[in-house]
Design a protein around this motif. Structure first.
Motif, PDB file in Angstrom:
ATOM      1  N   ALA A  74      15.093  46.164  18.762  1.00 31.75           N
ATOM      2  CA  ALA A  74      14.902  44.764  19.156  1.00 31.75           C
ATOM      3  C   ALA A  74      13.763  44.600  20.156  1.00 31.75           C
ATOM      4  O   ALA A  74      13.740  43.635  20.935  1.00 31.75           O
ATOM      5  N   LEU A  75      12.819  45.535  20.152  1.00 32.34           N
ATOM      6  CA  LEU A  75      11.701  45.450  21.091  1.00 32.34           C
ATOM      7  C   LEU A  75      10.511  44.671  20.530  1.00 32.34           C
ATOM      8  O   LEU A  75       9.466  44.592  21.169  1.00 32.34           O
ATOM      9  N   GLY A  76      10.676  44.139  19.332  1.00 30.87           N
ATOM     10  CA  GLY A  76       9.620  43.313  18.757  1.00 30.87           C
ATOM     11  C   GLY A  76       8.574  44.113  18.008  1.00 30.87           C
ATOM     12  O   GLY A  76       8.710  45.319  17.771  1.00 30.87           O
ATOM     13  N   ALA A  77       7.486  43.417  17.662  1.00 29.65           N
ATOM     14  CA  ALA A  77       6.432  44.033  16.859  1.00 29.65           C
ATOM     15  C   ALA A  77       5.614  45.041  17.648  1.00 29.65           C
ATOM     16  O   ALA A  77       5.020  45.947  17.078  1.00 29.65           O
ATOM     17  N   ASN A  78       5.567  44.877  18.967  1.00 32.47           N
ATOM     18  CA  ASN A  78       4.790  45.792  19.820  1.00 32.47           C
ATOM     19  C   ASN A  78       5.694  46.324  20.932  1.00 32.47           C
ATOM     20  O   ASN A  78       5.648  45.848  22.071  1.00 32.47           O
ATOM     21  N   PRO A  79       6.532  47.323  20.618  1.00 30.79           N
ATOM     22  CA  PRO A  79       7.492  47.829  21.615  1.00 30.79           C
ATOM     23  C   PRO A  79       6.837  48.441  22.841  1.00 30.79           C
ATOM     24  O   PRO A  79       7.362  48.326  23.946  1.00 30.79           O
ATOM     25  N   ILE A  80       5.669  49.067  22.681  1.00 31.19           N
ATOM     26  CA  ILE A  80       4.981  49.678  23.826  1.00 31.19           C
ATOM     27  C   ILE A  80       4.582  48.605  24.832  1.00 31.19           C
ATOM     28  O   ILE A  80       4.739  48.775  26.040  1.00 31.19           O
ATOM     29  N   GLU A  81       4.096  47.487  24.327  1.00 30.17           N
ATOM     30  CA  GLU A  81       3.708  46.380  25.209  1.00 30.17           C
ATOM     31  C   GLU A  81       4.920  45.817  25.942  1.00 30.17           C
ATOM     32  O   GLU A  81       4.851  45.503  27.144  1.00 30.17           O
ATOM     33  N   VAL A  82       6.044  45.688  25.241  1.00 32.44           N
ATOM     34  CA  VAL A  82       7.271  45.163  25.863  1.00 32.44           C
ATOM     35  C   VAL A  82       7.736  46.095  26.980  1.00 32.44           C
ATOM     36  O   VAL A  82       8.075  45.642  28.082  1.00 32.44           O
ATOM     37  N   ILE A  83       7.742  47.400  26.705  1.00 32.05           N
ATOM     38  CA  ILE A  83       8.176  48.367  27.715  1.00 32.05           C
ATOM     39  C   ILE A  83       7.217  48.369  28.900  1.00 32.05           C
ATOM     40  O   ILE A  83       7.637  48.399  30.060  1.00 32.05           O
ATOM     41  N   THR A  84       5.929  48.320  28.609  1.00 31.52           N
ATOM     42  CA  THR A  84       4.919  48.314  29.675  1.00 31.52           C
ATOM     43  C   THR A  84       5.077  47.106  30.583  1.00 31.52           C
ATOM     44  O   THR A  84       5.087  47.229  31.810  1.00 31.52           O
ATOM     45  N   HIS A  85       5.204  45.928  29.989  1.00 32.92           N
ATOM     46  CA  HIS A  85       5.327  44.705  30.788  1.00 32.92           C
ATOM     47  C   HIS A  85       6.646  44.664  31.554  1.00 32.92           C
ATOM     48  O   HIS A  85       6.684  44.238  32.713  1.00 32.92           O
ATOM     49  N   SER A  86       7.721  45.126  30.924  1.00 33.62           N
ATOM     50  CA  SER A  86       9.024  45.096  31.588  1.00 33.62           C
ATOM     51  C   SER A  86       9.054  46.024  32.798  1.00 33.62           C
ATOM     52  O   SER A  86       9.492  45.622  33.890  1.00 33.62           O
ATOM     53  N   THR A  87       8.590  47.251  32.627  1.00 34.15           N
ATOM     54  CA  THR A  87       8.594  48.200  33.750  1.00 34.15           C
ATOM     55  C   THR A  87       7.629  47.755  34.846  1.00 34.15           C
ATOM     56  O   THR A  87       7.904  47.942  36.040  1.00 34.15           O
ATOM     57  N   GLY A  88       6.512  47.145  34.470  1.00 30.76           N
ATOM     58  CA  GLY A  88       5.579  46.618  35.466  1.00 30.76           C
ATOM     59  C   GLY A  88       6.181  45.470  36.246  1.00 30.76           C
ATOM     60  O   GLY A  88       6.049  45.395  37.476  1.00 30.76           O
ATOM     61  N   ASP A  89       6.860  44.556  35.525  1.00 27.00           N
ATOM     62  CA  ASP A  89       7.525  43.434  36.195  1.00 27.00           C
ATOM     63  C   ASP A  89       8.565  43.928  37.193  1.00 27.00           C
ATOM     64  O   ASP A  89       8.615  43.443  38.333  1.00 27.00           O
ATOM     65  N   TRP A  90       9.373  44.883  36.784  1.00 27.85           N
ATOM     66  CA  TRP A  90      10.449  45.350  37.661  1.00 27.85           C
ATOM     67  C   TRP A  90       9.914  46.168  38.832  1.00 27.85           C
ATOM     68  O   TRP A  90      10.533  46.201  39.898  1.00 27.85           O
ATOM     69  N   THR A  91       8.767  46.776  38.653  1.00 24.45           N
ATOM     70  CA  THR A  91       8.119  47.431  39.802  1.00 24.45           C
ATOM     71  C   THR A  91       7.780  46.396  40.872  1.00 24.45           C
ATOM     72  O   THR A  91       8.095  46.570  42.055  1.00 24.45           O
ATOM     73  N   LEU A  92       7.165  45.298  40.445  1.00 27.34           N
ATOM     74  CA  LEU A  92       6.793  44.242  41.400  1.00 27.34           C
ATOM     75  C   LEU A  92       8.032  43.572  41.997  1.00 27.34           C
ATOM     76  O   LEU A  92       8.062  43.244  43.186  1.00 27.34           O
ATOM     77  N   ILE A  93       9.055  43.379  41.183  1.00 24.56           N
ATOM     78  CA  ILE A  93      10.284  42.754  41.680  1.00 24.56           C
ATOM     79  C   ILE A  93      10.912  43.610  42.774  1.00 24.56           C
ATOM     80  O   ILE A  93      11.299  43.107  43.840  1.00 24.56           O
ATOM     81  N   PHE A  94      10.992  44.919  42.540  1.00 22.62           N
ATOM     82  CA  PHE A  94      11.606  45.792  43.543  1.00 22.62           C
ATOM     83  C   PHE A  94      10.717  45.956  44.775  1.00 22.62           C
ATOM     84  O   PHE A  94      11.228  46.125  45.883  1.00 22.62           O
TER      85      PHE A  94
END
Length: 211
Positions: free
Chosen positions: A28-48
């Motif tokens: 369920a990561l969509g058509a570009n799973p690498i992009e989803v993982i990259t953006h998600s981990t980047g977002d959570w880095t900034l959040i923390f």
């Protein structure tokens, strides 16, 4: 109570990773799973990073001293997610092609500043234990850990330069980081202003009493 609350907070901090794992398992990561993982981990880095920077102001403004016990955990989770963010880039995106990565770092400004922010967090993660505080001394340790300010700024700039057109989300992070760093700047100036005023106040008192 805090001792029992810590595992709950720890598991909650792992929630974003569990969500990514669940999505990957269910395709369920969509058509570009690498992009989803990259953006998600980047977002959570900034959040923390923002949560870590917010602990001290919230503690001082609310008087909830127990919050300080969670600051190291939040900081280490910021490092954890930035490591995942970096691993996604070097493994899933570049397949450990060192030459291509070096070319990216030299050519693309957003990668250069993002890599800088990652490197700045490494010594903070290494020296996060009480043992390192004793070895370095509290003052030097605090000076070193001010690198988190520059890492947070680098993270915001990295995100801003990455998206280029739609700057809505990086703008939100920029506002939060600016407020948190602005609070520190203002509070650091207040004691200096007070100390400068004290001699004149004392002098005025002496003159009044002698007059």
């Amino acid at each position: 109570m805090i001792r029992w609350f810590k595992p709950v907070v720890f598991l909650a901090c792992l929630g974003p990773l569990a969500r990514l794992g669940w999505k990957a398992y269910n395709n369920a990561l969509g058509a570009n799973p690498i992009e989803v993982i990259t953006h998600s981990t980047g977002d959570w880095t900034l959040i923390f990073l923002c949560i870590t920077l917010a602990v001290t102001p919230v503690r001082k403004l609310t008087g909830q001293l127990w919050l300080i016990r969670f600051r190291r955990m939040f900081g280490l989770f910021a490092f954890f997610y930035v490591v995942l963010h970096f691993l996604t880039y070097i493994w899933l995106d570049k397949f450990f092609d060192v030459h291509e990565m070096l070319a990216d770092i030299a050519k693309r400004k957003f990668i250069t500043v993002g890599f800088t922010g990652f490197v700045l967090l490494i010594p903070l993660a290494i020296t996060s234990t009480a043992g390192w505080i004793r070895r370095m001394g509290g003052r030097r340790w605090q000076k070193l850990h001010q690198l988190i300010y520059f890492s947070a700024l680098a993270g915001v700039i990295h995100y801003w330069w990455l998206v280029k057109a739609d700057i809505h989300k990086p703008l939100q992070y920029a506002v939060v980081v600016s407020l948190l760093l602005g609070y520190r700047l203002v509070t650091s100036k207040i004691p200096r202003v007070s100390s400068k005023k004290m001699p004149s106040v004392r002098g005025a008192g002496l003159e009044t009493s002698s007059g």
